[in-house]
Write a protein that holds these residues in place. Structure first.
Motif, short mmCIF file in Angstrom:
data_model
loop_
_atom_site.label_atom_id
_atom_site.label_comp_id
_atom_site.label_asym_id
_atom_site.label_seq_id
_atom_site.Cartn_x
_atom_site.Cartn_y
_atom_site.Cartn_z
N THR A 449 0.87 -1.17 0.00
CA THR A 449 0.00 0.00 0.00
C THR A 449 0.92 1.22 0.00
O THR A 449 2.13 1.09 0.22
CB THR A 449 -0.89 0.00 1.25
N PRO A 450 0.40 2.42 -0.25
CA PRO A 450 1.26 3.61 -0.19
C PRO A 450 2.01 3.75 1.13
O PRO A 450 3.16 4.18 1.15
CB PRO A 450 0.28 4.76 -0.41
N ILE A 451 1.36 3.38 2.25
CA ILE A 451 2.02 3.50 3.55
C ILE A 451 3.20 2.53 3.64
O ILE A 451 4.30 2.90 4.07
CB ILE A 451 1.01 3.24 4.68
N PHE A 452 2.99 1.27 3.23
CA PHE A 452 4.07 0.29 3.26
C PHE A 452 5.19 0.67 2.30
O PHE A 452 6.37 0.44 2.58
CB PHE A 452 3.54 -1.10 2.93
N HIS A 456 9.03 1.17 3.74
CA HIS A 456 10.19 0.40 3.31
C HIS A 456 11.27 1.30 2.73
O HIS A 456 12.47 1.10 2.99
CB HIS A 456 9.77 -0.65 2.27
N LEU A 457 10.87 2.30 1.96
CA LEU A 457 11.87 3.21 1.40
C LEU A 457 12.57 3.99 2.50
O LEU A 457 13.79 4.20 2.45
CB LEU A 457 11.21 4.19 0.41
N ALA A 458 11.83 4.41 3.52
CA ALA A 458 12.43 5.16 4.62
C ALA A 458 13.41 4.29 5.40
O ALA A 458 14.48 4.76 5.83
CB ALA A 458 11.33 5.69 5.54
N MET A 459 13.09 3.01 5.61
CA MET A 459 14.00 2.12 6.32
C MET A 459 15.32 1.97 5.57
O MET A 459 16.41 2.03 6.16
CB MET A 459 13.35 0.74 6.52
N LEU A 460 15.22 1.76 4.26
CA LEU A 460 16.42 1.54 3.47
C LEU A 460 17.24 2.82 3.31
O LEU A 460 18.47 2.77 3.27
CB LEU A 460 16.04 0.98 2.10
N ARG A 461 16.59 3.96 3.23
CA ARG A 461 17.32 5.23 3.05
C ARG A 461 18.03 5.66 4.34
O ARG A 461 19.16 6.13 4.30
CB ARG A 461 16.36 6.32 2.59
N THR A 462 17.35 5.49 5.46
CA THR A 462 17.92 5.96 6.73
C THR A 462 18.68 4.87 7.48
O THR A 462 19.25 5.14 8.53
CB THR A 462 16.80 6.50 7.64
N ARG A 463 18.66 3.62 6.96
CA ARG A 463 19.30 2.48 7.65
C ARG A 463 18.82 2.38 9.10
O ARG A 463 19.60 2.28 10.04
CB ARG A 463 20.82 2.60 7.59
N CYS A 465 14.99 1.28 11.57
CA CYS A 465 13.70 0.56 11.59
C CYS A 465 12.85 1.08 12.74
O CYS A 465 13.38 1.54 13.76
CB CYS A 465 13.91 -0.94 11.78
N PRO A 466 11.54 0.98 12.59
CA PRO A 466 10.69 1.23 13.76
C PRO A 466 10.96 0.18 14.82
O PRO A 466 11.28 -0.97 14.49
CB PRO A 466 9.26 1.10 13.18
N PRO A 467 10.86 0.51 16.08
CA PRO A 467 11.08 -0.50 17.13
C PRO A 467 10.01 -1.58 17.08
O PRO A 467 8.89 -1.35 16.62
CB PRO A 467 11.00 0.32 18.42
N GLY A 468 10.36 -2.75 17.56
CA GLY A 468 9.41 -3.86 17.54
C GLY A 468 9.49 -4.64 16.25
O GLY A 468 10.40 -4.46 15.43
N ASN A 469 8.50 -5.48 16.05
CA ASN A 469 8.50 -6.39 14.89
C ASN A 469 7.33 -6.15 13.95
O ASN A 469 7.01 -7.03 13.13
CB ASN A 469 8.47 -7.84 15.38
N GLU A 470 6.71 -4.99 14.05
CA GLU A 470 5.56 -4.69 13.21
C GLU A 470 5.90 -3.59 12.22
O GLU A 470 6.68 -2.68 12.50
CB GLU A 470 4.35 -4.27 14.06
N LYS A 472 4.90 -0.59 11.04
CA LYS A 472 4.04 0.54 11.31
C LYS A 472 4.90 1.75 11.67
O LYS A 472 6.00 1.63 12.20
CB LYS A 472 3.06 0.23 12.45
N TRP A 473 4.36 2.92 11.36
CA TRP A 473 5.08 4.16 11.61
C TRP A 473 5.10 4.46 13.11
O TRP A 473 4.10 4.31 13.79
CB TRP A 473 4.43 5.33 10.87
N THR A 474 6.25 4.87 13.58
CA THR A 474 6.40 5.31 14.96
C THR A 474 7.17 6.62 14.97
O THR A 474 7.86 6.95 14.00
CB THR A 474 7.14 4.27 15.81
#
Length: 733
Positions: A449-452, A456-463, A465-470, A472-474
């Protein structure tokens, strides 16, 4: 030997008198010598007088020179099993339950019943025909089984050793026994059945019940007699309710007890016989076959969770699994035949997969091909446990190797592969799995979805992850150790995802997300938050060269993934070239997407402080008059329909952002674009009390816009209106 508390004797003649009567003096260096004892429960040395003592002493001295007895007296007989009695002889027979064997019924005051564990005088079945506990002894399998049953109750069905049975297992066995006793009456009632009429479930519609005028009558014809004749119906609903209530009270935090209770319930369900019914009730639970399948499904899934998530000793684990495999399953239970064949965590195939030694999940064992194939519940539980242990690398290996009959559900679990890879810092593999995921037709991006997509792009660009195993944006993110992606690889991947996914391509939120990610810093703030990024504006010559190269890159991305990026895109440290490429891609999107356009105001806000890139976008669509009109109309409509959102944007980003945004529209040569700037100024004026810094915005517009206003504005009315509004803003300073 002297007792521990006695003083040494002066001579041999006084030794016997010095030993107190309470002492028990027995010396033997061989405690396992069966020639001395009579049985398993008692060891006796009797005193038959001095001569007997001397004779026995000499015999023992001959047998073993190191054995010495210094004192002996008549033993005090302790409580013992009947077969160990020294007073009354006992005759051992494997199984005799009808009459006492020889003198087995006799007993002394200290004889205990082997089965009841109480004095023989208190045993109610000592000589009872059919039981005859007086014949029981520990060398008979029959009597040992009887004793085990008496001690542990229903737990005997699991073939557990007495040393394996702890309080938790006993508690589970007691609850199972209680459940079986409560379920028995309900099941017998089901077997007996009850009389029911079909018309009590489905009204009879036969015409014989109405006269010629349509009035109801009590007449019956031969065709509808079956609807009104009572027949025996076997209703399983009451049994179903009791089993469900029992299953709901099982506490999986006590894994041994829970397994016993579940397996006992499963064995009981297997023994239930389905009886035919003359018709079907509306209540599904009334049908025995359907109800039992539902109940067994619940039981099996609970057992699968326990075997994966909880720790069992290997012997107990194997006995539980083996117990289920002994069931003779009726036809409606055939689907559960291998449902409890859950391999242990230390199974060689599973451990080789988790260790990275087997990437395919298959092997050849003794000429037979084995595959890591597991039920969905087992896969879900393994994923849960590996997540809890933060074993993300092993989790990725497992999901890539395991196979499951429920492919769609397995693919849902695989949607978090990129997150897991980022958790252990393999960002290159994470980016690759967005385009091609092992074991899936396509990739995980097909479910985005647009959110996912943005996440994913934000995780890869900033190296990070959101805390936890879900997924979702934090507000706070966690940085991860790992090698950064090569410049341009992530953008190439993101554009390829949009090109290959038609739904995402035509969703304006995805393009807004793409812009937001590239207007975000590659490093987190000290408190773990994502930070905005101001990308350097290139000079006109460099900008034109980047735009030309962007068109070539986009054409190549339409055909393939691995597109070569020219030198400016590989060495652009601040991402200028990448942002130019994104703007060019958005222009193509706007040219080909459906009308009317939506989400244009969100796209404008996504550029943040990079107003030069927003100006480049407006410049790119300006030659297409109709498209420009569509974009501006969408922006104005969204501003008026959701003005609070615009106000929140201004409040969050402050006067500097507003002072740069408004001139982008006011200094545009097209009147339609300038009208958006006018609208933004009017929004500020209508809500001027909410912006204490509105005067600073007015002063900025006075400097940036007023000197050039004659160049772009043809109408004097338009000019005068703008000057008046800017003056009103300036007066607030």
């Amino acid at each position: 030997m002297r007792s521990g508390g006695e003083a040494p004797c002066e001579d041999d003649g006084s030794q016997e008198a010095a030993i107190p009567e309470e002492s028990v003096i027995v010396i033997s260096d061989d405690e396992g010598d069966v020639s001395i004892g009579l049985g398993n429960s008692v060891l006796l040395i009797e005193d038959d007088g001095e001569e007997s003592f001397v004779r026995e002493k000499k015999t023992l001295e001959v047998l073993d020179e190191e054995l010495a007895i210094t004192f002996s007296r008549k033993a005090h007989v302790m409580p013992h099993a009947r077969y160990d009695c020294s007073t009354h002889p006992f005759s051992r027979i494997e199984q005799e339950t009808q009459v006492p064997v020889e003198k087995n019924a006799s007993f002394c005051d200290e004889c205990y019943c082997y089965l009841c564990d109480k004095p023989a005088s208190e045993c109610s079945d000592w000589t009872t025909a059919g039981h005859c506990h007086c014949n029981a002894h520990n060398k008979s399998k029959h009597w040992k089984d009887q004793r085990d049953t008496a001690l542990v109750g229903v737990l005997t069905m699991f073939d557990l050793d007495l040393t394996e049975i702890d309080n938790e297992l006993k508690e589970g066995g007691n609850k199972l026994q209680l459940f079986l006793s409560e379920l028995s009456p309900a099941y017998h009632k089901y077997l007996e059945g009850t009389l029911m009429k079909r018309d009590s479930v489905t009204p009879c519609v036969c015409t014989c019940h109405k006269d010629k005028k349509g009035n109801k009558t009590n007449n019956k014809c031969n065709n509808c007699n079956s609807n009104h004749t009572p027949v025996t119906f076997h209703n399983y609903a009451e049994v179903y309710k009791k089993v469900i209530a029992y299953l709901n009270q099982i506490d999986e935090d006590c894994p041994k007890a829970a397994a016993v209770m579940l397996l006992g319930a499963a064995k009981e369900l297997v023994s239930h016989n389905p009886l035919p019914n003359p018709f079907t009730l509306k209540d599904r639970t009334a049908n025995m076959r359907e109800s039992c399948v539902i109940l067994m499904t619940k039981i099996v899934r609970s057992l699968q969770r326990l075997l994966v998530l909880k720790e069992y000793p290997k012997t107990i684990y194997d006995k539980f699994v083996g117990f289920f495999q002994t069931f003779s399953l009726p036809p409606h239970f055939y689907s559960f035949t291998s449902s409890l064949n859950v391999i242990r965590w230390d199974h060689c195939l599973l451990t080789s997969v988790l260790a990275g030694q087997n990437l395919t999940g298959t092997r050849t064992n003794k000429g037979k091909k084995e595959c890591l194939w597991e039920a969905l519940t087992v896969v879900q539980c393994r994923v849960q446990r590996l997540e809890e242990e933060k074993s993300y690398r092993q989790l990725v290996r497992y999901l890539n190797a395991v196979r499951c009959s429920e492919h769609s559900s397995l693919n849902i679990l695989k949607q978090k592969l990129c997150l897991y890879m980022c958790k252990y810092g393999d960002f290159s593999a994470a980016a690759n799995c967005l385009l091609q995921t092992k074991g899936m037709q396509g990739s995980i991006s097909q479910f985005f979805t647009p959110i996912f997509f943005e996440l994913h792009l934000a995780m890869l660009r900033t190296r990070s992850c959101p805390p936890g195993n879900e997924l979702k944006w934090t507000e706070v993110w966690e940085p991860q150790e790992g090698v950064a992606l090569k410049r341009g690889l992530l953008l190439r991947t993101a554009l390829r995802i949009l090109i290959c996914n038609n739904v995402l391509f035509h969703d304006s939120k995805c393009w807004s997300a793409l812009v937001r990610v590239w207007c975000t810093s590659e490093t987190l703030s000290r408190d773990g938050k994502l930070m905005a990024l101001c990308v350097h504006e290139p000079d006109q010559v460099t900008l034109q060269a980047m735009m030309n190269m962007s068109c070539t890159i986009l054409d190549e991305l339409q055909r393939q993934t691995n597109v070569h990026l020219p030198e400016p895109f590989q060495k652009s440290l601040n991402g200028t070239a990448e942002l130019v490429l994104i703007v060019q891609a958005i222009v193509r999107y706007l040219m080909t997407t459906k009308r009317p356009l939506r989400g244009m105001m969100e796209l404008v806000a996504a550029f943040g402080m990079n107003h030069w890139a927003l100006s480049l976008l407006l410049e790119g669509i300006s030659p297409m008059t109709e498209l420009l009109f569509q974009v501006m109309s969408s922006i104005k409509k969204e501003m008026y329909e959701d003005e609070p959102r615009v106000l929140a944007l201004f409040i969050n980003r402050g006067p500097n952002y507003v002072s740069h945004l408004i001139p982008v529209f006011l200094l545009h040569p097209r009147e339609g674009v300038r009208s958006v700037g006018f609208d933004l100024v009017e929004i500020l004026l209508r809500n001027i009390t909410k912006f204490p810094w509105s005067g600073a915005v007015g002063n900025s517009l006075q400097t940036k816009v007023v000197p050039f206003i004659r160049t772009y504005m043809v109408s004097s009315v338009e000019h005068q209106k703008l000057m008046t509004n800017i003056g009103r803003l300036t007066s607030r300073s």
